[in-house]
Design an enzyme around this catalytic site. Structure first.
Site, PDB file in Angstrom:
ATOM      1  N   ARG A  43      -9.787  -3.507   1.045  1.00 18.02           N
ATOM      2  CA  ARG A  43     -10.183  -2.385   0.446  1.00 18.02           C
ATOM      3  C   ARG A  43      -9.140  -1.538  -0.221  1.00 18.02           C
ATOM      4  O   ARG A  43      -9.107  -1.060  -1.292  1.00 18.02           O
ATOM      5  CB  ARG A  43     -10.928  -1.318   1.340  1.00 18.02           C
ATOM      6  CG  ARG A  43     -12.458  -1.952   1.337  1.00 18.02           C
ATOM      7  CD  ARG A  43     -13.145  -1.572   2.485  1.00 18.02           C
ATOM      8  NE  ARG A  43     -14.429  -2.286   2.705  1.00 18.02           N
ATOM      9  CZ  ARG A  43     -14.306  -3.549   3.136  1.00 18.02           C
ATOM     10  NH1 ARG A  43     -13.589  -4.250   3.172  1.00 18.02           N
ATOM     11  NH2 ARG A  43     -15.946  -4.172   3.101  1.00 18.02           N
TER      12      ARG A  43
ATOM     13  N   SER B  50       8.947   3.083  -8.174  1.00 17.67           N
ATOM     14  CA  SER B  50       9.666   2.263  -7.457  1.00 17.67           C
ATOM     15  C   SER B  50       9.157   1.857  -5.982  1.00 17.67           C
ATOM     16  O   SER B  50       8.580   2.972  -5.597  1.00 17.67           O
ATOM     17  CB  SER B  50      11.210   2.792  -6.777  1.00 17.67           C
ATOM     18  OG  SER B  50      12.158   1.927  -6.064  1.00 17.67           O
TER      19      SER B  50
ATOM     20  N   GLU C  75      -8.429  -3.617  -3.157  1.00 22.24           N
ATOM     21  CA  GLU C  75      -9.500  -3.241  -4.270  1.00 22.24           C
ATOM     22  C   GLU C  75      -9.307  -2.088  -4.968  1.00 22.24           C
ATOM     23  O   GLU C  75      -9.657  -2.055  -6.063  1.00 22.24           O
ATOM     24  CB  GLU C  75     -11.002  -3.469  -3.566  1.00 22.24           C
ATOM     25  CG  GLU C  75     -12.000  -3.311  -4.726  1.00 22.24           C
ATOM     26  CD  GLU C  75     -13.317  -3.295  -3.961  1.00 22.24           C
ATOM     27  OE1 GLU C  75     -13.915  -4.446  -3.488  1.00 22.24           O
ATOM     28  OE2 GLU C  75     -14.012  -2.259  -3.688  1.00 22.24           O
TER      29      GLU C  75
END
Lengths: 150, 150, 150, 150, 150, 150, 150, 150, 150, 150
Positions: free
Chosen positions: J91, J117, J94
């Site tokens: 998740r 960074s 995603e």
């Protein structure tokens, strides 16, 4: 080591034992009262064997108890059982690559919308003598299954 | 668009034209005086056709000139011609996955160190009637080729 | 450990033993009465060896019994035997990448529709002296096999 | 369309034009005063051609201006130029798969730590007549390059 | 465990021993009379070492006999030696991703058709002091090799 | 076509125009008052250019308006800009494969836990004359960045 | 554009037309006298439609002739029809990832050696009202097929 | 061996023990007072078990202490738990391949922008008797979750 | 071109138009009365927009009708929307690679068996001024969802 | 077993010991005087620990000497440390898939050409109470680094 590894390892043990004892796949098939290809695939790990069948093979090939037990583990039908880059295997895959779309079209024309089952399926292996060099003949025979419409 | 795409596109044109004209693969095979599977794979793009053969098919199916020309382009035998995730094709591949190692062992036992050719090779397609549901029968027939020792 | 691993491990044992004993691949080839490349590939695991051949090599290199037995296991010809990212190997693959489509066209023009066999095939290795730096010469020699039309 | 596509497309145009005009790769090689394999690979897109060379080929094969210009674009030597699943190509790759580790060992024994160059490299193609079936002979010849130690 | 694993494991042993003994790569390079980068890569497994060199390192770092022997095994130059997702390594790969096509064009313009050798090649590592933060300076130096035309 | 494709296509246009006009990368760098490698990578698509810079290049190379506009699109720094199988590029990647773990260790010893930046980074390209064959010298210079501990 | 692309594009046209006309999948299912899921998958391209069925849908949604024709092309059941990274789809795949081995074991215990057919198969979609948030209910119903023993 | 391997191995132990003791998944579910599918997936390694639950199962199946402890390790829900090429599993994945885009559209139409949860989710397994061959019925039931707009 | 391509292309049009008109993402967010990140992702194609919202954006940026319509197509949330090798994106992925297993453990300790939702989820973007160099601050906020036990 | 495996195994030992001793990550963080996320990632293997820090943790959790030593091995930051298919991790990935291109655009607009960074970077984990279900809040904070122009 997992069951899967055990089952495949048992298959390798059988190849070794069978060569050491000079037993053929056909003789093993006869002992199990099954066809040649089913028997070979069962002993290499792709079909289920019950304890009696495993025992029969164990006696014939002097297998140790652990190998006999491993023969009763669930079959391994995923791709772990096959090396697609091995030259014999590769040529079979290449035949599918070349003729696969044709088979799809021929099934569609002849039977309609559906597939050729790989479950209700038999496979036979035969040597065909030929003066220009003997040939391997494989017969795939699978039930046509129509797609359900609902 | 490359020759490869042209050849595969010509195959799709033939499928469309053949259904529009109610012509079967068997009739096309007869017109070319070749077997059913060879003809299907040739027209879908996996075998070479000369200008005369392309013309015969073009007349039978009222193909345009461009499609007829494309039929004479070199055959497409790489994996661009096949979708391995298509369900009909997948089951054939699964059969290889399950039985491939057995075929390897059976060839090794019966013939020795070598392969079954995918070049000196024929493939036949047959419908087998069966009261429990008709079946698809495929016969792969390839010359055994021993590894050269030198 | 599988037969496959055993066979490849035996190959590594041979490399070590051969360096320890100061034996060359050419001397091993002579002992087996085979060509240089066939012998090297057989000992590294890609060709079958019978018990007598394995014994000959075992004596020459003082191999232990297990290694000698492993040499008689089935050959490993899948990609497990090769690391394509190893620099020597990579350059051979790059040569195919650069010249492969040319070889395909040249075979098609000269021989027609077919392939160069990798089974009825020999490969020779030679050092060519050259004042600008010695050269490696490899000769691939494979039978042309025409596609069957049926 | 990129230069890369243009260069590969020009190669396909040449194959078509050469078959239409009945010109061989050997005749094209002679016209360019280069070897057979270099010429084939240059015309298929893997070697650089200058405007004069492109013009010579263009005249011989009646190529259009755009194709002639595309022949002078930078060569395409990455894997876009090759379909590894095409059967002719695959067998060459399989030969490397089977013999690659042997070639590595033989180079190491004979020459020491280094590689066979794929740049200072020539490749020859030859038909060898044989009563049991003609053969394809390929000669790879590459300079040995030792690893620098510093 | 294969030679390859042994060689890489020996590299890890050296890292551990060198930290335990407070020895630097520069001191090891001096002991072998080689450059800093060559020495580091040799000890990590990417260059060949003879028995004398292995012995020198073994004495300096109190390595066990097995590790010293493993240092003389063939170098491991394939991708098994590298984790491309490790952050230090990734940034070097990203630099190639961003600047690689530029380097290709600059070599083509300046030198013509050819490559920068990775074999006749040296690599230097240097710390550059900078008030805004010290910098890593890497110098790649490889011989230009022109493609052979034949 | 996306901005990304437009930007990369503009790079190819520049290569063509620059060869047609006989302009070098160094002259383009001078016109932009930037270094050789930065300029090359910017024009091939990996650095941002403002409208003024794009206009300068457009005038020098007689680029059409569309190409000039495309030069101002965001830079393309993902892997779409690079073909890792192209031989020049591959050798740079192979160098990383062989020396990458050494660079990681040397940075760790010399600087501690951190990386060499690929952002605060310069790259220089130089031809080094050498009687045994001229050499390519590449200087990578990146700021060391320590991992933050918090 | 291939039939496959045409068929999938027709599916996207239908989604657009159906939203423009305020027609639901349930209404389309009713018009075709088929179930909700079969109809949706047929119109998106995964089931065959005959000319009459295509015409019915065409009239309901004011589709152009080309789209109506495309609906009669062969169904697209390979993975081209699905984006596995799309979040709705991914969760279904994750459910298989988590529960797949359990389903395999439960089928094996309950039915024996065989599979659940994906061909003689129906799938129903239902909204289940729930005060804590409505739920999606999917019912997969497939015939058990025992492996043939021969 | 990692926890992950231990947890999956414990699952295999349970399959073996359960067959040896003639215990069914349903009986194990009853002992844990959970549903059939949750129990099976928990015992195969995809749900957490506390010490009491592990102990209950351990007593029922005479598991050794190590296996009982392993049952309390964190669940393994990544793809290590599943072989997607195994035929039972593959058909479930194929069903998603064929019907996935339809489910996505039906959820979108019925519920709006969101997903069917794989976390607030239940799965039921049922055998449906059928004179033409018994059937497997799987019920997926997941909460609809709307995308948050903010 | 598919809806998916249309939606992503519309996103690129918006980036171009927004730079041409000097409009910021924050201004667009204000016009839509949504947060900064939601608005940006909606306009780039990852959230649904209704006709009114699309019209508002179209007026602000002088978009053509086709682009405005494309903004109302279904959102594209699969991986087609992202290039994981692009340097900004890669660093976010690397952060997950380095800290992902920690987040998993921390969620498990703090909340128990479950996940952090990516659906009931917000993401905020903020610039943090810092004398040593300004910083990017991203806040991920997702509902904890416990695994259902049944 | 490599250092890498040892380091990751030590992390798993710590998870087990910490649960057995009822110690929280927050308590471990306090003992090391570091933040919660840094400490968790250090103990799971992604940050370096010196002997003193390792000893502190060892005492707190009664770790054996081998595990304490392994904690001082170099950190493992490559992808071996993460299973991207594990649901919690997926998740997060995603979320990047859906919002990654937006973050790229927002950084470009706000800061100009550069990156956030992942090295000069902190990550905080927080539980946010919410009557509709508690939430996970993650704060990524990284320095903006502008691309160097030279």
């Amino acid at each position: 080591m997992s069951d899967k590894d055990d089952r495949l390892e048992a298959g390798r043990e059988i190849v070794r034992a069978k060569e050491a004892h000079g037993v053929t796949w056909a003789e093993l098939a006869k002992a199990l009262d099954r066809s040649l290809v089913w028997t070979t695939s069962a002993l290499l790990g792709q079909q289920p064997l019950d304890a009696e069948q495993a025992g029969t093979v164990g006696s014939l090939l002097d297998l140790d108890e652990e190998t006999v037990e491993a023969l009763t583990f669930p079959p391994v039908r995923g791709d772990a059982a096959l090396d697609p880059t091995e030259p014999v295997t590769y040529r079979l895959q290449e035949a599918l690559q070349v003729y696969g779309s044709s088979l799809h079209e021929l099934i569609r024309e002849e039977f309609g919308d559906g597939i050729m089952s790989a479950i209700d399926f038999t496979l036979d292996f035969e040597r065909v003598e030929d003066p220009k060099g003997d040939r391997v003949k494989l017969t795939f025979n699978g039930k046509f299954l129509p797609y359900k419409v609902w």
